[in-house]
Every structure is written in structure tokens, then in C-alpha cells.
Design a protein around this motif. Structure first.
Motif, mmCIF file in Angstrom:
data_model
loop_
_atom_site.group_PDB
_atom_site.id
_atom_site.type_symbol
_atom_site.label_atom_id
_atom_site.label_comp_id
_atom_site.label_asym_id
_atom_site.label_seq_id
_atom_site.Cartn_x
_atom_site.Cartn_y
_atom_site.Cartn_z
ATOM 1 N N PRO A 10 3.831 5.583 4.515
ATOM 2 C CA PRO A 10 4.003 5.263 6.488
ATOM 3 C C PRO A 10 3.887 6.961 6.767
ATOM 4 O O PRO A 10 4.283 7.821 6.360
ATOM 5 C CB PRO A 10 5.524 4.815 6.042
ATOM 6 C CG PRO A 10 5.899 4.741 4.510
ATOM 7 C CD PRO A 10 4.957 5.509 3.692
ATOM 8 N N LYS A 11 2.900 7.047 8.088
ATOM 9 C CA LYS A 11 2.872 7.721 8.723
ATOM 10 C C LYS A 11 3.594 8.388 10.049
ATOM 11 O O LYS A 11 3.754 9.593 10.240
ATOM 12 C CB LYS A 11 1.183 7.462 9.293
ATOM 13 C CG LYS A 11 0.121 7.542 8.537
ATOM 14 C CD LYS A 11 -0.929 7.596 8.491
ATOM 15 C CE LYS A 11 -2.087 7.994 7.910
ATOM 16 N NZ LYS A 11 -2.497 6.634 7.052
ATOM 17 N N ASN A 12 4.463 7.805 10.680
ATOM 18 C CA ASN A 12 5.127 8.090 11.741
ATOM 19 C C ASN A 12 6.870 7.005 11.459
ATOM 20 O O ASN A 12 6.589 6.837 10.304
ATOM 21 C CB ASN A 12 4.416 6.946 13.077
ATOM 22 C CG ASN A 12 4.610 5.818 12.437
ATOM 23 O OD1 ASN A 12 5.468 5.231 12.543
ATOM 24 N ND2 ASN A 12 3.678 5.217 12.910
ATOM 25 N N LEU A 18 10.587 1.108 8.864
ATOM 26 C CA LEU A 18 10.182 -0.045 8.686
ATOM 27 C C LEU A 18 9.432 -0.494 7.199
ATOM 28 O O LEU A 18 10.021 -1.187 5.836
ATOM 29 C CB LEU A 18 8.916 -1.151 8.917
ATOM 30 C CG LEU A 18 8.557 -1.814 9.071
ATOM 31 C CD1 LEU A 18 9.790 -3.029 9.761
ATOM 32 C CD2 LEU A 18 7.272 -3.068 9.514
ATOM 33 N N ASP A 19 9.347 0.180 6.221
ATOM 34 C CA ASP A 19 8.348 0.495 5.234
ATOM 35 C C ASP A 19 10.192 0.442 3.959
ATOM 36 O O ASP A 19 9.812 -0.278 3.151
ATOM 37 C CB ASP A 19 7.795 1.560 4.866
ATOM 38 C CG ASP A 19 7.048 1.359 3.434
ATOM 39 O OD1 ASP A 19 6.402 -0.028 3.253
ATOM 40 O OD2 ASP A 19 6.873 2.222 2.359
ATOM 41 N N SER A 20 10.835 1.280 4.341
ATOM 42 C CA SER A 20 11.886 0.935 3.374
ATOM 43 C C SER A 20 13.339 0.380 3.394
ATOM 44 O O SER A 20 13.983 -0.315 2.740
ATOM 45 C CB SER A 20 13.610 2.421 3.790
ATOM 46 O OG SER A 20 13.955 1.841 5.405
ATOM 47 N N ARG A 21 12.927 -0.657 4.306
ATOM 48 C CA ARG A 21 13.707 -2.684 5.269
ATOM 49 C C ARG A 21 12.407 -3.395 4.090
ATOM 50 O O ARG A 21 13.131 -4.428 4.025
ATOM 51 C CB ARG A 21 14.179 -2.085 6.401
ATOM 52 C CG ARG A 21 15.089 -1.141 6.782
ATOM 53 C CD ARG A 21 15.291 -0.804 8.171
ATOM 54 N NE ARG A 21 16.267 -0.181 8.455
ATOM 55 C CZ ARG A 21 16.576 0.939 8.025
ATOM 56 N NH1 ARG A 21 15.685 1.780 7.844
ATOM 57 N NH2 ARG A 21 17.534 1.699 8.306
ATOM 58 N N LEU A 22 11.193 -3.609 5.182
ATOM 59 C CA LEU A 22 10.985 -4.892 5.012
ATOM 60 C C LEU A 22 9.410 -4.209 4.581
ATOM 61 O O LEU A 22 8.121 -3.712 5.449
ATOM 62 C CB LEU A 22 10.666 -5.468 6.491
ATOM 63 C CG LEU A 22 9.594 -6.727 6.312
ATOM 64 C CD1 LEU A 22 9.974 -7.941 5.025
ATOM 65 C CD2 LEU A 22 8.956 -8.243 7.162
ATOM 66 N N PRO A 23 8.515 -3.379 3.496
ATOM 67 C CA PRO A 23 7.121 -3.391 3.288
ATOM 68 C C PRO A 23 6.488 -3.911 3.836
ATOM 69 O O PRO A 23 5.005 -4.164 2.300
ATOM 70 C CB PRO A 23 8.012 -2.299 1.867
ATOM 71 C CG PRO A 23 8.663 -3.410 1.262
ATOM 72 C CD PRO A 23 9.585 -4.227 1.812
ATOM 73 N N ILE A 24 5.855 -4.696 4.384
ATOM 74 C CA ILE A 24 5.294 -5.773 5.111
ATOM 75 C C ILE A 24 4.352 -5.229 5.003
ATOM 76 O O ILE A 24 2.842 -5.434 4.893
ATOM 77 C CB ILE A 24 5.730 -6.607 6.520
ATOM 78 C CG1 ILE A 24 4.423 -7.260 6.396
ATOM 79 C CG2 ILE A 24 5.751 -6.173 7.361
ATOM 80 C CD1 ILE A 24 5.279 -8.951 7.299
#
Lengths: 436, 263
Positions: A10-12, A18-24
Motif C-alpha cells: 500500500p502506497k499511501n 484500507l489494506d488492514s481492514r478490507l484488502p480489496i
């Protein structure tokens, strides 16, 4: 298949959150961008993408058509004509949707026969194959339901014939048929429920497509050599390599599709469907849409209705057993000289069954204007027997006894061998056993 | 219709598909293959001939409309682009020459004059009346006729002028007419075009021979069945050019992306 190491970072701040919640985004990145794909896929492997595109086209055009269509026996025909005449670009939507169904089936047949040729149904892709059969059956149902909606003569009589298949079931058949009709005959109640189901099933298809793609992403793509991916040298990331290739193939396919939409929009339909449904006048010759014709010929090949219906459904269900009927460990027909010939014979058999389904069932077989000295009934019986023998007898026997050609060691080695112009495949597993 | 009749029909339909009896096929005389005609609307760049569509409408109105409805067509369609393109004033005057049932502000039935938004009037109030007036044969609606018959426009044209005397020994049923282009060779519709000059066209049009009238009314029916054909083909040409260029660009993009990969 080795999945390699995914490198999604994840860049920002938002994508990290979001990635740690919903890694869509991670899911999309892994499944659609980095997904390692064999680098030797040919154009036969682009039909999966084309089919996804066609599903979206059908759903989008269908949703808009449904805004204008009236599912009522006295209004359906005229409402379709109103779409053609008075709705802005209604003719485009309708011709796109009607021809889109045919394109969908052209693509799905290419996709299925590609799977048959390259052994894509074999371990470890059996579930992928079974889900594909489910999608195909749902497509058949959706196509049939959609064809009834304009409520022309072929809509009405096609619906009558197809729903009457169920009346062949002993004891409960007539009750099931009336339950499907919602009445004692095909009428307004039937049309309304068919419309409802025609709107529902594409979303069911979309759901099974998700499973199908999931089941693809576990073992990864098969490939024209039918051998497993041995390492990173054998694959390229899906993006940009296959996104560009599939996009090119898709646009060529859409060109073909556009020819029918704009210049020959009624070629795949039947003229009788421009006659409003009339329950007092049976068309002399009821024909289903082209994509059901081989199965229709199998149905008509036997004089007994129940047996015909069972054979017709079995003709598709037999595919489900293929991963276990075919005992050969070599996937690709490229290395299976006998199976390869059987494959092309099967295509010919299905094609001629399709022609038989198109023709009225009496008299001799008309092969492109030449009358062959064989009655259609006998020919369709012979071909029906061959069709089932292909799957139930020839495939298992040949798979056990056939001597396969040497299979390359890896995709990258085969590719290099092809590039260097060498006829022999270096490093091929020269196995003396029948089963490689 | 009783339920019994209905179920009988169903059984007939199903039994037809399971065992179409050869007797049925042998009994009927097969229709003669229609002679293909050149239509200006044919082909990728096909366009309708406005004058021809206007003449064809006149043939429909003065000959066919005595029995055949075209209930999907409105007068306004006649002035739309891609069709006969009568002027708006012509269409208004034309529509005004017909009367339509309506209600006055007390709910009493009255007659009003037609407007361009009105559908073409049907010659009969319902199918029963149409059959009663036509020896129990129902004249079909012509709105999508050229798409609703095998052979399309060529069939319609050949049928209109294809009437002849029945050959010796042919037993023509009473009230039917002999026409080789019709399945079974006998149909209820009498020859609609019986003499040259049956329709009088404005100055500057070709002579109204039977062939010309048949040709023009068929062209009109092609348009009526597919009023957006010109729009469709024009857009189609643009779409095909665009997609071809896009495909070429995508092909080079694909080759460029793959240039360093052995595959």
C-alpha cells in the motif's frame, strides 16, 4: 503452480488503512495485475476474458431494455417494436442484446472446445471445469428464457416445446409442467415469470463466474502445452502482458460482433419471431436458436420422448465426468495423436448434429444443398451414439492405451526450442511408458 | 377456446416436433424461390430512395390498406429522417384526412381529425371483423412483414406480382388464388396489383407499371419494418472504422509490451 511472491505494498495512508481492514486492492492487484500467467497462451485462451465482457454487455443492455419492455402477452411484441422505433438507440440496445446472446455462445463454445483440446478439465482443475458446466447450463436457461420475451411465434412455440420436456417425467411430469407455466398452457403467467427469471439468472451466472475465476486462480491457467508451470521463467504477470493481448483479441471479437449488430442483425434469428405469438397457429417447423441445435438433434433422434429428454440432458452432463473418464496424465492434445484426431471428429459430429437440428426431421440429410443417401433419423442416431461413445468409451480406452508424444520439460524450454527452430524438443521427458 | 382445444394444440405441437409426419410435407407444394431484386437499401452503405418510399406509401395507402393494417407505424414516422421524408406540412395534412374516435369533455364519443402522432388507421376494428370480410382469412399486419417471412423483401415483391392462372389439373380451392411463390401455391389474397396505372403518382415519377408499384411498395415495407436502418448502417460504418484503428493500435501495443519476452 508457483504463485511467486506478491509484492503489493500500500502506497499511501488511505490504502494502508484500507489494506488492514478490507484488502480489496491487494486482492485486485494479486488477481488481476500480478497474477503469474504461463507465457505461452495462444488466442484460444482469450475467450475467458471475452466471455466476461459479454456477460457485462448482456447485463447492461438488458437492464436498459427492461426499462422499456412490457412483459405482458398482449403488449410484449409491440413493446419490443417500440424499443426498435421510438426509444433512443433502442434498436442498438436490442440488436446488441439479441446478437450478444449468439456471440456469448460462440465464445463459450470456443472456450469449452479449447478446454477439451488442451485438457483443461484435468487435475487439478476439475472444480474449475464443473463450475464452467454450471455456468453453461445457466446460460442455456437464460438464453431460452430471453428468447421467449419478444413473444413472437418462435418464442411462444419454443417455450411450449421446451417446457413440455418436463411433461416426459413419469407421474409428476404434467404437474411440474403446469407449475412452470403457472397455468394450464404457456400464457401470460408464463411470460411474466420467464421475464423475472431472465432478469435473475444473469446475476446467478455472475456469481458462479466469480467462483470460476477463483477456482482458476488456485491452480493457475492451463496452457497449450498442458504442462505445469515450473518456475518464474515460465510465467509473465497478467498485467501488462495479458491485459494488452486480451484487449486486442477482445476488440477483434467486438468487430465481428459489430458486423452483426449493424449490418446483419437478424441473421441469427428466425423470421417467424417477427410474427406475433398465436396459440392457434403452430409453425410448420419449430426450431430453437442455433446454439441448442446439436442437443435438439439428439433429442429428436429417439422416438421415445422421455428417453430423448434424458439423452439431451445427459449430452451435457456427461462433460461433468470427463475429468475422471480421461485417464491420461498428458493434458494437451498436442501430445496425444489419437485423442487429437478424436477431438476433431467430435467437432465434426457436433457440427453435423447441429445441421440435423436445423432441418425438418423427415427425409434425407441435406449437406449444404447436396442430398446425402442417408435418412436424417438414422444419421442423427448414429451421431448421437458416437457422441456418447466419444466420452464414455473412446476417451477412457484411448487415454489408457494411447502412446503420448514426449512432453517438454518446461514452458520456457519449449519456447526457447521453438525460437531456435529446432524440431526436437530439448530436454523433453522421453518416457517409454504409455502414460507420461 | 376451450381448455381441451388448447391442450390438443399443445399435444399437436409437441408431437409435430417429435415425429413430423412425412405426409404433411409431401401434401404441400413447396413455394418457388423468390427472384432476388436489387434494393437501394442493401449493403453496408445502403440508403432508401425517398421518392420510391413516397410512391410506395401511396401504393400501400390506396391498395394494401384496404385490408392490411400497419399498426406499428404513425404518420409522424413518414417525416422522420431516414424514411420517405414527407414534409411536416404534408404529414399534418395527411393525418388530418383521417378520423379517430375520441371523447368530448362530457365523456360522449365523438370523432376527431388525426394528427401526426396517430397510428395508421386499421381497416378493420378487430380480427373477427377482418376475417368476416375476407372469407375467413386474416390479412396480416404489414408493419414488420419484410422481416417476418423467409426470403424477406424478395419474397414480398415476388408474391405481389407472382399471380398466375393455376396449371391444368391443379385443384384450386374456392375463394383461393394461384401463386407459385406461396407455400402450397394457393392463398386467400387476390392479386393486389391488377393493372398498370392503378395508382397515380405526382409528375416526375416513373410510369406506374405493376412491377414498379410492387417494387416501390416493397421498398416502403422494408423501411417500415426497419425505420432506423439508415441510422444503424451509418453508425455501423463509423464503429467499424474506429474499432479497426483501435485494433491496430492495440496490436502494436501488445507487440511492444511483449517484445522482450520469449514466448
Amino acid at each position: 503452480m508457483s504463485h511467486g511472491d506478491y509484492t503489493y505494498q500500500p502506497k499511501n495512508a488511505f490504502t494502508k488503512w484500507l489494506d488492514s481492514r478490507l484488502p480489496i486492492i491487494r486482492l485486485m492487484d494479486e488477481a488481476m495485475l500480478q497474477f503469474p500467467t504461463p507465457k505461452n497462451l495462444n488466442y484460444w485462451f482469450t475467450f475467458g476474458g471475452i466471455l466476461t465482457f459479454m456477460l457485462v454487455v448482456q447485463i447492461l443492455s438488458g437492464v436498459v431494455l427492461a426499462m422499456h419492455y412490457v412483459p405482458h402477452e398482449t403488449m410484449a411484441f409491440d413493446s419490443v417494436e417500440r424499443i426498435m422505433r421510438d426509444v433512443n438507440y433502442g434498436w442498438l440496445l436490442r440488436y446488441m442484446h439479441a446478437n450478444g446472446a449468439s456471440m456469448f455462445f460462440i465464445a463459450v463454445y470456443a472456450h469449452i472446445f479449447r478446454g477439451l483440446y488442451y485438457g483443461s478439465y484435468k487435475a487439478p482443475r476439475e472444480v474449475l471445469w464443473l463450475l464452467g458446466i454450471v455456468i453453461y447450463l445457466l446460460m442455456m436457461a437464460t438464453g431460452f428464457l430471453g428468447y421467449t420475451l419478444p413473444w413472437g411465434q418462435m418464442s411462444f412455440w419454443g417455450a411450449t416445446v421446451i417446457t413440455n420436456f418436463f411433461s416426459a417425467i413419469p407421474v409428476v411430469g404434467p404437474s411440474i409442467t403446469e407449475w412452470l407455466w403457472g397455468s394450464f398452457a404457456v400464457d401470460n403467467a408464463t411470460l411474466q415469470r420467464f421475464f423475472s427469471l431472465h432478469y435473475l439468472l444473469p446475476f446467478v451466472i455472475a456469481g458462479v463466474v466469480v467462483l470460476h475465476i477463483w477456482a482458476l486462480h488456485v491452480p493457475g491457467n492451463n496452457n497449450p502445452l498442458g504442462i505445469d508451470v515450473k518456475g518464474p521463467a515460465d510465467t509473465v504477470p497478467f498485467h501488462p502482458y495479458y491485459t494488452t493481448k486480451d484487449l486486442f483479441a477482445l476488440v477483434v471479437f467486438v468487430l465481428f460482433f459489430s458486423y452483426f449488430i449493424f449490418f446483419n442483425p437478424n441473421a441469427m434469428g428466425h423470421t417467424d419471431n417477427y410474427i406475433p405469438a398465436n396459440r392457434l397457429s403452430t409453425p410448420l417447423h419449430i426450431v430453437p436458436e442455433w446454439y441448442y441445435l446439436p442437443f435438439y438433434a439428439i433429442l429428436r433422434s429417439v422416438p421415445d420422448k422421455l428417453l430423448g429428454v434424458i439423452l439431451m440432458f445427459s449430452a451435457i452432463l456427461v462433460w461433468a465426468f470427463l475429468p475422471w473418464l480421461d485417464r491420461s496424465h498428458v493434458r494437451s492434445a498436442k501430445f496425444r495423436p489419437i485423442y487429437r484426431q478424436m477431438f476433431f471428429i467430435l467437432i465434426g459430429v457436433v457440427w453435423i448434429l447441429g445441421m440435423l437440428g436445423q432441418q425438418s426431421p423427415d427425409g434425407n440429410f441435406d449437406f449444404y444443398g447436396a442430398e446425402l443417401p442417408i435418412s436424417k433419423v438414422i444419421l442423427s442416431q448414429i451421431l448421437t451414439i458416437y457422441y456418447f461413445a466419444h466420452f464414455l468409451l473412446l476417451t477412457p480406452i484411448v487415454s489408457l492405451r494411447e502412446k503420448a508424444l514426449p512432453v517438454p520439460e518446461s514452458i520456457s524450454k519449449a519456447v526457447l526450442a521453438k525460437k531456435s527452430g529446432s524440431a526436437a524438443v530439448p530436454g523433453a521427458a522421453r518416457s517409454p511408458e504409455k502414460r507420461v | 377456446m376451450t381448455l381441451k382445444v388448447l391442450l390438443g394444440r399443445l399435444v399437436l405441437g409437441v408431437s409435430l416436433m417429435f415425429a413430423a409426419s412425412p405426409a404433411m410435407a409431401e401434401g404441400a407444394l413447396v413455394a418457388k424461390h423468390p427472384e432476388p431484386q436489387a434494393w437501394s437499401s442493401d449493403g453496408v452503405f445502403g440508403k432508401f430512395d425517398r421518392q420510391q418510399l413516397q410512391r410506395g406509401y401511396q401504393v400501400y395507402k390506396e391498395v394494401c390498406a384496404a385490408c392490411h393494417a400497419m399498426h406499428l407505424l404513425s404518420f409522424r414516422n413518414l417525416s422522420q429522417p431516414g424514411g420517405p421524408e414527407f414534409s411536416v406540412a404534408q404529414v399534418k395534412a395527411l393525418a388530418a384526412s383521417f378520423k379517430y374516435p375520441a371523447l368530448d369533455d362530457k365523456g360522449e364519443p365523438i370523432e376527431r381529425t388525426g394528427t401526426p402522432a396517430d397510428r395508421f388507421p386499421s381497416p378493420f376494428p378487430n380480427d373477427v371483423a377482418a376475417r368476416a370480410a375476407n372469407n375467413n382469412a386474416l390479412p396480416p399486419d404489414l408493419s414488420v412483414m419484410t422481416k417476418a417471412r423467409h426470403g424477406g423483401a424478395n419474397y414480398v415483391y415476388n408474391l405481389i406480382i407472382g399471380y398466375s392462372d393455376a396449371p391444368a389439373g391443379f385443384s384450386l380451392l374456392p375463394g383461393l388464388n394461384y401463386n407459385e411463390y406461396f407455400e402450397g401455391h394457393q392463398l386467400a389474397m387476390p392479386a393486389p396489383l391488377v393493372s398498370d396505372g392503378q395508382v397515380t403518382w405526382p409528375e416526375g415519377n416513373p410510369p406506374a407499371t405493376k412491377q414498379q408499384m410492387a417494387k416501390d411498395v416493397t421498398a416502403f415495407l422494408i423501411w417500415a419494418a426497419e425505420p432506423k436502418m439508415e441510422e444503424r448502417k451509418e453508425l455501423g460504418v463509423q464503429v467499424m472504422i474506429f474499432l479497426t484503428l483501435l485494433a491496430v493500435l492495440l496490436f502494436f501495443a501488445y507487440k511492444r509490451v511483449w517484445r522482450d519476452v520469449e514466448h
